[in-house]
Design a protein around this motif. Structure first.
Motif, mmCIF file in Angstrom:
data_model
loop_
_atom_site.group_PDB
_atom_site.id
_atom_site.type_symbol
_atom_site.label_atom_id
_atom_site.label_comp_id
_atom_site.label_asym_id
_atom_site.label_seq_id
_atom_site.Cartn_x
_atom_site.Cartn_y
_atom_site.Cartn_z
ATOM 1 N N ASP A 39 0.830 -1.213 0.000
ATOM 2 C CA ASP A 39 0.000 0.000 0.000
ATOM 3 C C ASP A 39 0.861 1.258 0.000
ATOM 4 O OD1 ASP A 39 -2.192 -1.673 0.078
ATOM 5 O OD2 ASP A 39 -2.584 -1.353 2.222
ATOM 6 N N THR A 45 -1.598 5.592 -8.048
ATOM 7 C CA THR A 45 -2.553 6.684 -7.890
ATOM 8 C C THR A 45 -2.001 7.659 -6.856
ATOM 9 O OG1 THR A 45 -3.768 5.491 -6.178
ATOM 10 C CG2 THR A 45 -4.566 5.266 -8.431
ATOM 11 N N PRO A 46 -2.212 8.951 -7.068
ATOM 12 C CA PRO A 46 -1.710 9.925 -6.096
ATOM 13 C C PRO A 46 -2.456 9.775 -4.767
ATOM 14 C CG PRO A 46 -3.028 11.022 -7.768
ATOM 15 C CD PRO A 46 -2.892 9.579 -8.180
ATOM 16 N N PRO A 47 -1.790 10.077 -3.679
ATOM 17 C CA PRO A 47 -2.464 9.966 -2.375
ATOM 18 C C PRO A 47 -3.594 10.975 -2.263
ATOM 19 C CG PRO A 47 -0.324 11.023 -2.126
ATOM 20 C CD PRO A 47 -0.430 10.567 -3.559
ATOM 21 N N ARG A 48 -4.627 10.605 -1.568
ATOM 22 C CA ARG A 48 -5.776 11.490 -1.351
ATOM 23 C C ARG A 48 -5.488 12.356 -0.136
ATOM 24 N NH1 ARG A 48 -10.907 10.381 1.512
ATOM 25 N NH2 ARG A 48 -12.220 12.135 1.005
ATOM 26 N N LEU A 49 -5.541 13.649 -0.348
ATOM 27 C CA LEU A 49 -5.308 14.579 0.751
ATOM 28 C C LEU A 49 -6.649 14.989 1.330
ATOM 29 C CD1 LEU A 49 -2.576 16.841 -0.858
ATOM 30 C CD2 LEU A 49 -2.249 14.928 0.707
ATOM 31 N N ASP A 50 -6.818 14.775 2.613
ATOM 32 C CA ASP A 50 -8.047 15.198 3.278
ATOM 33 C C ASP A 50 -7.902 16.664 3.677
ATOM 34 O OD1 ASP A 50 -9.295 12.741 3.054
ATOM 35 O OD2 ASP A 50 -8.345 11.984 4.880
#
Length: 57
Positions: A39, A45-50
């Motif tokens: 992981d 895929t780019p990391p999802r920024l919250d």
């Protein structure tokens, strides 16, 4: 002798009763570590920024 062939190692059952199934625990820990590494090292895929809702305007 394969590691899971307990017919040749009757002491294995008593050791599992005394100490738990160390091999199964190690296998589980190794699989969890492998999955975590996969992981973390997945760059497909780019990391999802919250971003907090109030920061978006």
């Amino acid at each position: 002798m394969p590691a899971n062939d307990v017919t040749q190692a009757p002491i294995y059952h008593s050791l599992v009763q005394e100490h738990g199934d160390v091999l199964a625990t190690a296998r589980k820990a190794a699989e969890e570590t492998r999955q975590t590494a996969q992981d973390v090292l997945d760059f497909s895929t780019p990391p999802r920024l919250d971003v907090p809702a109030e920061a978006v305007s």
